[in-house]
Design an enzyme around this catalytic site. Structure first.
Site, PDB file in Angstrom:
ATOM      1  N   GLN A  53       9.413   9.972  -2.335  1.00 42.04           N
ATOM      2  CA  GLN A  53      10.744   9.676  -2.846  1.00 42.04           C
ATOM      3  C   GLN A  53      11.409  10.870  -3.536  1.00 42.04           C
ATOM      4  OE1 GLN A  53       9.089   5.792  -4.617  1.00 42.04           O
ATOM      5  NE2 GLN A  53      11.185   5.211  -4.129  1.00 42.04           N
ATOM      6  N   HIS A  73      11.897  10.101  11.004  1.00 45.02           N
ATOM      7  CA  HIS A  73      12.306  11.097  12.005  1.00 45.02           C
ATOM      8  C   HIS A  73      12.577  10.422  13.346  1.00 45.02           C
ATOM      9  CE1 HIS A  73      10.251  14.609   9.665  1.00 45.02           C
ATOM     10  NE2 HIS A  73      11.468  14.348   9.237  1.00 45.02           N
ATOM     11  N   ASP A  86      13.037  14.439   3.884  1.00 43.41           N
ATOM     12  CA  ASP A  86      12.708  15.829   4.220  1.00 43.41           C
ATOM     13  C   ASP A  86      12.895  16.778   3.033  1.00 43.41           C
ATOM     14  OD1 ASP A  86      12.215  14.891   6.731  1.00 43.41           O
ATOM     15  OD2 ASP A  86      13.731  16.114   7.759  1.00 43.41           O
ATOM     16  N   ARG A 111       3.915   9.349 -14.603  1.00 40.99           N
ATOM     17  CA  ARG A 111       3.209   8.743 -13.473  1.00 40.99           C
ATOM     18  C   ARG A 111       3.854   9.259 -12.190  1.00 40.99           C
ATOM     19  NH1 ARG A 111       4.236   3.544 -10.395  1.00 40.99           N
ATOM     20  NH2 ARG A 111       2.337   3.265  -9.197  1.00 40.99           N
ATOM     21  N   HIS A 156       0.781   6.235  -2.820  1.00 37.77           N
ATOM     22  CA  HIS A 156       2.065   5.520  -2.941  1.00 37.77           C
ATOM     23  C   HIS A 156       2.738   5.568  -1.559  1.00 37.77           C
ATOM     24  CE1 HIS A 156       5.305   4.182  -6.030  1.00 37.77           C
ATOM     25  NE2 HIS A 156       5.817   3.948  -4.841  1.00 37.77           N
ATOM     26  N   ASN A 200      -0.660   1.947  -5.069  1.00 38.84           N
ATOM     27  CA  ASN A 200       0.555   1.313  -5.581  1.00 38.84           C
ATOM     28  C   ASN A 200       1.009   0.161  -4.690  1.00 38.84           C
ATOM     29  OD1 ASN A 200       3.037   1.294  -7.340  1.00 38.84           O
ATOM     30  ND2 ASN A 200       3.988   1.612  -5.339  1.00 38.84           N
ATOM     31  N   ASN A 343       3.706  -3.520 -11.860  1.00 38.74           N
ATOM     32  CA  ASN A 343       5.113  -3.182 -11.617  1.00 38.74           C
ATOM     33  C   ASN A 343       5.901  -4.478 -11.634  1.00 38.74           C
ATOM     34  OD1 ASN A 343       4.247  -0.595 -11.193  1.00 38.74           O
ATOM     35  ND2 ASN A 343       4.779  -0.506  -9.020  1.00 38.74           N
ATOM     36  N   GLU A 410       5.730   0.345 -13.694  1.00 41.92           N
ATOM     37  CA  GLU A 410       7.114   0.495 -13.232  1.00 41.92           C
ATOM     38  C   GLU A 410       7.957  -0.652 -13.764  1.00 41.92           C
ATOM     39  OE1 GLU A 410       7.900   0.883  -8.990  1.00 41.92           O
ATOM     40  OE2 GLU A 410       6.147   2.175  -8.766  1.00 41.92           O
TER      41      GLU A 410
HETATM   42  C1  GBH Z   1       8.756  -0.367  -6.336  1.00 40.90           C
HETATM   43  O1  GBH Z   1       8.808  -1.399  -5.426  1.00 40.90           O
HETATM   44  C2  GBH Z   1       8.172   0.848  -5.675  1.00 40.90           C
HETATM   45  O2  GBH Z   1       6.860   1.123  -6.146  1.00 40.90           O
HETATM   46  C3  GBH Z   1       9.032   2.055  -5.805  1.00 40.90           C
HETATM   47  O3  GBH Z   1       8.596   3.035  -4.889  1.00 40.90           O
HETATM   48  C4  GBH Z   1      10.466   1.649  -5.590  1.00 40.90           C
HETATM   49  O4  GBH Z   1      11.322   2.754  -5.520  1.00 40.90           O
HETATM   50  C5  GBH Z   1      10.866   0.774  -6.738  1.00 40.90           C
HETATM   51  O5  GBH Z   1       9.980  -0.275  -6.921  1.00 40.90           O
HETATM   52  C6  GBH Z   1      12.261   0.181  -6.639  1.00 40.90           C
HETATM   53  O6  GBH Z   1      12.340  -0.682  -5.540  1.00 40.90           O
HETATM   54  O7  GBH Z   1      16.027  -4.411   0.156  1.00 40.90           O
HETATM   55  O8  GBH Z   1      15.638  -6.775   0.161  1.00 40.90           O
HETATM   56  O9  GBH Z   1      14.417  -5.339   1.684  1.00 40.90           O
HETATM   57  C7  GBH Z   1       9.237  -2.619  -5.961  1.00 40.90           C
HETATM   58  C8  GBH Z   1       9.372  -3.543  -4.861  1.00 40.90           C
HETATM   59  C9  GBH Z   1      10.399  -2.626  -2.872  1.00 40.90           C
HETATM   60  C10 GBH Z   1      11.199  -4.579  -3.985  1.00 40.90           C
HETATM   61  C11 GBH Z   1      11.623  -2.612  -2.007  1.00 40.90           C
HETATM   62  C12 GBH Z   1      12.413  -4.540  -3.139  1.00 40.90           C
HETATM   63  C13 GBH Z   1      13.350  -3.941  -1.027  1.00 40.90           C
HETATM   64  C14 GBH Z   1      13.808  -5.354  -0.817  1.00 40.90           C
HETATM   65  N1  GBH Z   1      10.612  -3.292  -4.146  1.00 40.90           N
HETATM   66  N2  GBH Z   1      12.156  -3.948  -1.858  1.00 40.90           N
HETATM   67  S1  GBH Z   1      15.052  -5.464   0.378  1.00 40.90           S
END
Ligand code: GBH
Length: 513
Positions: A53, A73, A86, A111, A156, A200, A343, A410
């Site tokens: 990320q 990609h 990228d 973290r 992760h 994670n 989280n 988180e």
């Molecule tokens: C965490 O996921 C992750 O560990 C982290 O990498 C992420 O950036 C952060 O939280 C914020 O999301 O758009 O309806 O398909 C938490 C779980 C993952 C829940 C992505 C929501 C997308 C739902 N999240 N998910 S949707």
């Protein structure tokens, strides 16, 4: 100060007088002797990120390809803005600025995750990429110079693509590769890294084996691939814990645990069926991974075992879609976490009923999930500001799996990137942290630390760079990717440095949240 804050202060002052505390201080609680808005001494405050990320440098200096590199990609339009990781925030080159940002909010720890293919481009130890080792050594040393503890997430979500050729996490042998990778990290960084997260959010990334276009590697084997991948994850996690426990802990003396994501499930009505459904949904998301590790009996939760077995049979299958552990595997996995990494972002209403494709984990759970629309929405469609949920989930974890300290790894929310004056994020952090500190002081829950997601704006997976989770803005249109503090950064600093939720931000009464 807002009218609401004035009222809250008046309430706290009145309570203080009643309880004989000095005016202006929050009331103390019977258990801890702390003021109710005060975190325990030694409480850890930090901020989080993850390699794919933020790092960029996707093929720099010998890094191998990951399943996220390959997926985005091959299908560039999967992300909302058509952008990929990228370059990301270019933390591969700009990590020192991230360390500055962390220092400026008074973080005790950072973290971050290590990219497996940056260390092992083939996934295996036949090639160890020294440039990758150097990068993380530099980051760790820069943190320690500022008095910031590194907390490393070993995985992760960015599996080496070479291992995906073998089936990725659905291949049980990936657990062996993972343990070899973890060993390289303990050997190279364990002299300075004393806090480790093995994996994670298995519940999230195993969706990559159940769906198309939501997660890498996007192998669409719903209700089968996700359970199979999760099975391997549990064995991999336990393998790394045992390796650390036996061979590294005696000299390195650190702690190692897993991080699970659990939203709170609020029963949709006060019927007994909905109460049971809400508990079941917690079992299918959190319990699936927590029960084998943190319960006293180990193995999958019986409600999950029974329902998936029964559904598999009803579908005419000869093999349950949920794999089984041998008795010795159950023992091998049980008790393999030094803390409960959690989280948590938001909460949902859950009712008894059936939704989801057949087969799927959702279908197996027999629950219907709906948004709690009376709470404010953030810039992410799935994320509403519901502070009371974090108090409920840490209480649930401590009651369901007693005896494990909880580390919140988180928590945070997104903005649209249009302003540095991120008032909603301030509401979010102060509201959620108020509930955390009450869980500690009023409910007696053993929470040992808290990490904000995220230190900087980053690639929000399929949302690309459109959902901004940072307390620092990153300008993704500028090739230099400059970082700028948002207003929430200074509020976190006040909380972190005072080891409390200052009264001007504290929510004493949960009913108002
Ligand atoms: C965490 O996921 C992750 O560990 C982290 O990498 C992420 O950036 C952060 O939280 C914020 O999301 O758009 O309806 O398909 C938490 C779980 C993952 C829940 C992505 C929501 C997308 C739902 N999240 N998910 S949707």
């Amino acid at each position: 100060m807002s009218r609401r804050q004035e009222v809250l202060l008046a309430v706290v002052a009145a309570l203080s007088v009643l309880l004989g505390a000095p005016a202006g201080a929050a009331p103390t609680t019977a258990g801890s002797g702390n003021a109710v808005n005060q975190f325990p001494e030694g409480f850890l405050f930090g901020a989080s990120s993850a390699a794919y990320q933020i790092e960029g440098g996707w093929n720099a200096d010998g890094k191998g390809e990951s399943i996220w590199d390959r997926l985005l990609h091959t299908f560039p339009n999967l992300t909302t803005d058509g952008r990929n990781g990228d370059v990301a925030a270019d933390s591969y080159h700009k990590y020192k600025e991230d360390v500055e940002a962390l220092a400026s909010i008074g973080a005790n720890f950072y973290r971050f995750s290590i990219s497996w293919p940056r260390i092992l481009p083939t996934g295996d130890t036949n090639v160890i990429n020294q440039a990758g080792i150097d990068y993380y050594n530099n980051l760790i040393n820069a943190l320690l110079e500022k008095g910031i503890q590194p907390l490393v997430t070993i995985y992760h979500w960015d599996l080496p693509f070479e291992l995906q050729k073998l089936g990725g996490w659905t291949n049980p042998r990936i657990a062996e590769y993972y343990v070899q990778y973890a060993k390289v990290l303990f050997e190279n960084f364990g002299d300075r890294v004393k806090l480790w997260i093995t994996i994670n959010e298995p519940d999230m990334f195993t969706k990559g084996y159940a769906t198309w276009g939501q997660q890498a590697p996007s192998v669409n084997a719903s209700g089968i691939g996700d359970y199979q991948a999760g099975h391997t994850v549990l064995l991999a996690h336990a393998g790394a814990w045992h390796l650390y426990d036996e061979h590294f802990r005696p000299t390195q003396k650190g702690k190692i645990g897993i991080t699970l994501n659990i939203d709170w499930s609020e029963p949709a009505t006060d019927s007994a069926d909905d109460a049971e459904a809400a508990e079941r949904s917690l079992q299918f998301t959190g319990g699936l991974f927590a029960h084998p590790i943190f319960s006293s009996e180990g193995d999958y939760p019986s409600v999950v075992r029974l329902r998936v077995d029964a559904n598999s049979k009803a579908e005419g299958r000869g093999v349950s879609r949920l794999p089984s552990f041998t008795t010795s595997e159950v023992e091998y996995i049980r008790g393999t976490s030094d803390f409960f990494g959690l989280n948590h972002y938001t909460s949902w209403y859950v009712a008894d009923g059936v939704e989801g494709t057949v087969p799927s984990k959702t279908y197996d759970s027999g629950t219907i999930t709906t948004p709690m629309t009376e709470y404010p929405l953030t810039y992410s469609a799935w994320l509403r500001v519901i502070p009371s949920g974090i108090r409920k989930i840490v209480n649930w974890v401590s009651k369901t799996y007693p005896g494990h300290p909880i580390l919140i790894t988180e928590n945070g929310c997104s903005d649209d990137g249009s302003t540095l004056d991120d008032q909603q994020r301030i509401e979010y952090y102060t509201g959620y942290l108020s509930e955390v500190v009450k869980a500690i002081n009023v409910d007696g829950v053993d929470v040992i630390g808290y990490s904000a997601w995220s230190i900087i704006d980053n690639l929000e997976w399929m949302a690309g760079y459109t959902n901004h989770f940072g307390v620092f803005r990153v300008d993704y249109d500028d090739p230099d990717r400059p970082r700028t503090a948002k207003a929430s950064a200074s509020v976190l600093k006040k909380i972190y440095e005072s080891n409390s939720v200052p009264l001007e931000y504290f929510t004493p009464d949960s009913s108002s949240t």
